[in-house]
Design an enzyme around this catalytic site. Structure first.
Site, PDB file in Angstrom:
ATOM      1  N   GLN A   1     -13.371   7.855  -0.799  1.00  0.00           N
ATOM      2  CA  GLN A   1     -11.968   8.231  -0.966  1.00  0.00           C
ATOM      3  C   GLN A   1     -11.105   6.982  -1.162  1.00  0.00           C
ATOM      4  OE1 GLN A   1     -11.292  11.393  -1.187  1.00  0.00           O
ATOM      5  NE2 GLN A   1      -9.178  11.833  -0.657  1.00  0.00           N
TER       6      GLN A   1
ATOM      7  N   GLU B   1       7.307   8.536 -27.824  1.00  0.00           N
ATOM      8  CA  GLU B   1       7.699   7.139 -28.050  1.00  0.00           C
ATOM      9  C   GLU B   1       6.509   6.272 -28.459  1.00  0.00           C
ATOM     10  OE1 GLU B   1      10.884   5.862 -28.261  1.00  0.00           O
ATOM     11  OE2 GLU B   1      11.111   8.030 -28.273  1.00  0.00           O
TER      12      GLU B   1
END
Length: 665
Positions: free
Chosen positions: A331, A425
């Site tokens: 994790q 963009e």
């Protein structure tokens, strides 16, 4: 809090630094922190800005609800007399894509950047008071990144002193502009300028789309919404639109004429304002996008980190508590590099803000020397940060296990809202190829005495970097900034040089560029990663207040750099700048750094200072009271309004009663 208990209080007590000091570092300054804190709490405390029901609304109700919120936000802005910066903060904390986004984000800046003084005096007061609502109509059904390929035409008619705006093909339909579909009254429309039968390239024009009396489309204009998009609420609160012109006439003075003009006689002339000034706006917009990437990723990381500390699975002994998920090394190895990335992106966006100011001042003084490098730099950083942020949000969803798939986790909607940043963009791959062109050009000019500057300055030492071999002997050596930077510089330089050398083997340079695009993208990525690592290190050289804050940022900086080295180990090894043992030592040091972040993880995400309203996640609640709230949210779903669902008696009961043959479906 359940029973007054803060489930994450124990985690917060582990912090080895002052969280308030880190909040100021994250915000950029004490004044920025105080502004954000004040406005975010103002929004969070107002029930009119409730957003937890967004994913349960149908499209029409969802859109109408956004209109209501946007109008209410504008009312509050006026009542509180907020300035432009404060108003922008309020809109951002409302946290809902709306028709005003392009009005403030593109329509107004386009007029400020490309309009003459007279045009600004006419249009900006109307826009600032929202007496008109504008959007930015550039992308078409058939062309997006290739702006020069746009098909909409603007033909000058000298008889009437007008431009005729026309959509000659289906693919020339404007497609995607936010606010266009149902609300915008005006648009800055980009079209191919034609004067006296000659094409003059793509230019911007202010075009009125709808009547200011009854809001109906004006003659010759076909406009509507393009339909549902990815996600439940997400960008479906926005009326992204389609627009076609059938020989629509506008006055000549509605062409944005700061840089180039068309005279009354139809002559096309360049003004004395340098065309390069237009690029200043592009630098500004891309800097804002990089800042948004840090914010979007930080929200996901905050949710995943808090939930990882709350969630327990496996590892119990003798009936004791199960292990916190955040304590598992797998994790940590997935989550902590993303946590480090949020801070890295934040600091590089601060630097880009400085760069925008510097470039603007230079442009106004007639100095265009830094523009090509700034253009390439912002293009690359926009590409890199948005891609990592989008992928990182999805990774955070996975880090939350099954519950991350629930809309109430906040992560599916956050991803759906954010992922368009990878294409708007500038498509991210196209932008990286622009960076690659700049790098190859820079290398080709080294022999002519042109000394590279800015973020490409390291290429001036290319001969030295081609011979570089890291002298790392122990894992701790990877904590030295100069050692890390040297390895990243050598890797980036060698990958760019290899591309340049391979390109030189082609008789047709463009053919070679097309053949080597995958390698060029990787070289551009290496260059951009070097920029972010360097700017993070530069941040650490400054005076950072607060006990333990600088030390924790140093840990995050090392995690960011070494996680990249681990991920792209093949590049570093094949470039010859490190050897396999040194790569192994880097990974060893990285594992050690994860252990140093672990006690500070909750405090590091608390430093983002997000309200529960803004975070919009049951899993990421500040108090960690996850399970009762998940249960509570489940019962709010409209499907639970009745015990027996609509359609059961008609469709399911005949199956259960073995009466399907007799049922009328």
């Amino acid at each position: 809090m359940e029973g007054g208990v803060d489930h994450l209080a124990f985690e917060r007590n582990k912090a080895q630094f002052d969280v308030d000091d880190m909040k100021i570092i994250w915000a950029g300054s004490r004044s920025e922190f105080e502004l954000s804190d004040r406005i975010s709490r103002l929004v969070a405390s107002d029930p009119a800005f409730r957003k937890d029901d967004r994913t349960t609304l149908g499209r029409k109700d969802l859109f109408k609800n956004t209109l209501r919120k946007t109008a209410y936000a504008w009312k509050r802005i006026l009542e509180l007399r907020l300035n432009e910066k404060e108003a922008a903060k309020l809109r951002s904390f409302v946290d809902e894509p709306a028709f005003t986004d392009l009005h403030w984000g593109m329509f107004v800046p386009a007029i400020k950047g490309q309009g003459t003084d007279e045009q600004q005096q006419k249009w900006l007061p109307l826009a600032y008071k929202m007496q008109i609502i504008g959007c930015y109509a550039q992308t078409e059904l058939g062309h997006g990144s290739n702006v020069q390929g746009l098909e909409t035409t603007a033909t000058f008619d000298p008889k009437t002193d007008e431009f005729v705006i026309h959509s000659p093909t289906l693919t020339s339909s404007k497609w995607w502009p936010g606010g266009l579909g149902k609300i915008s009254t005006h648009a800055v429309v980009y079209a191919r300028l034609i004067t006296d039968g000659q094409e003059q390239g793509v230019h911007g024009f202010i075009v009125q789309l709808r009547s200011l009396d009854d809001h109906l489309p004006l003659p010759g204009i076909t406009v509507g919404d393009i339909g549902m998009k990815f996600g439940s609420g997400a960008y479906n609160t926005m009326d992204n639109g389609v627009l076609r012109f059938d020989h629509v006439r506008i006055p000549r003075n509605q062409m944005l004429m700061r840089v180039s003009q068309v005279t009354r006689e139809g002559k096309y002339v360049q003004s004395n304002v340098p065309r390069q000034l237009v690029y200043g706006t592009m630098v500004y917009v891309r800097q804002a996008i990089v800042s948004d990437a840090s914010i979007a990723l930080s929200r996901a990381v905050c949710i995943a980190t808090r939930y990882s500390a709350v969630r327990r699975q496996f590892g119990s002994h003798n009936g004791g508590l199960e292990s916190q998920v955040i304590d598992y090394k797998t994790q940590q190895a997935r989550l902590f590099p993303l946590l480090a990335s949020t801070y890295a992106f934040r600091f590089v966006s601060e630097w880009l803000s400085w760069l925008y100011t510097d470039v603007t001042q230079r442009l106004q003084a007639g100095d265009f020397s830094t523009l090509p490098e700034a253009h390439a730099c912002t293009a690359g950083l926009k590409s890199l940060t948005t891609s990592i942020a989008a992928d990182g949000i999805e990774e955070c969803r996975k880090l939350c296990g099954g519950h991350g798939y629930l809309n109430s986790s906040g992560l599916p909607e956050l991803f759906a809202v954010y992922v368009p940043a990878c294409t708007y963009e500038g498509d991210n791959t196209v932008l990286l190829l622009q960076v690659a062109r700049h790098l190859v050009k820079t290398i080709s000019q080294l022999g002519s005495g042109n000394k590279p500057g800015g973020t490409t300055a390291y290429l001036a030492r290319v001969e030295q970097l081609m011979q570089y071999h890291s002298d790392v002997k122990k894992a701790e050596d990877w904590l030295k900034p100069n050692v890390v930077v040297a390895a990243f510089e050598a890797r980036a330089a060698r990958m760019s040089v290899a591309c340049a050398q391979n390109l030189s083997k082609f008789t047709n340079p463009e053919e070679g560029f097309q053949e080597l695009t995958a390698d060029l993208v990787e070289a551009a990525t290496a260059h951009c990663q070097l920029i972010i690592v360097s700017k993070f290190i530069d941040k650490l050289q400054k005076d950072i207040p607060g006990k333990g804050v600088k030390q924790q940022l140093e840990v995050l900086c090392s995690i960011y750099a070494l996680s990249l080295l681990h991920k792209h180990l093949g590049d570093f090894l094949s470039a010859g700048c490190i050897n396999p043992l040194q790569g192994s030592l880097a990974n060893e040091q990285l594992r050690s750094l994860y252990s140093q972040v672990r006690p500070n993880a909750i405090a590091l995400v608390d430093a983002f200072n997000y309200t529960d309203h803004y975070l919009g996640s049951v899993l990421g609640r500040y108090d960690g009271n996850v399970y009762p709230k998940l249960y509570e949210e489940a019962w709010k779903d409209p499907l639970n309004d009745s015990v027996i669902p609509d359609g059961f008696h008609q469709y399911v009961q005949p199956i259960l009663k073995q009466q399907l043959r007799n049922a009328r479906l």
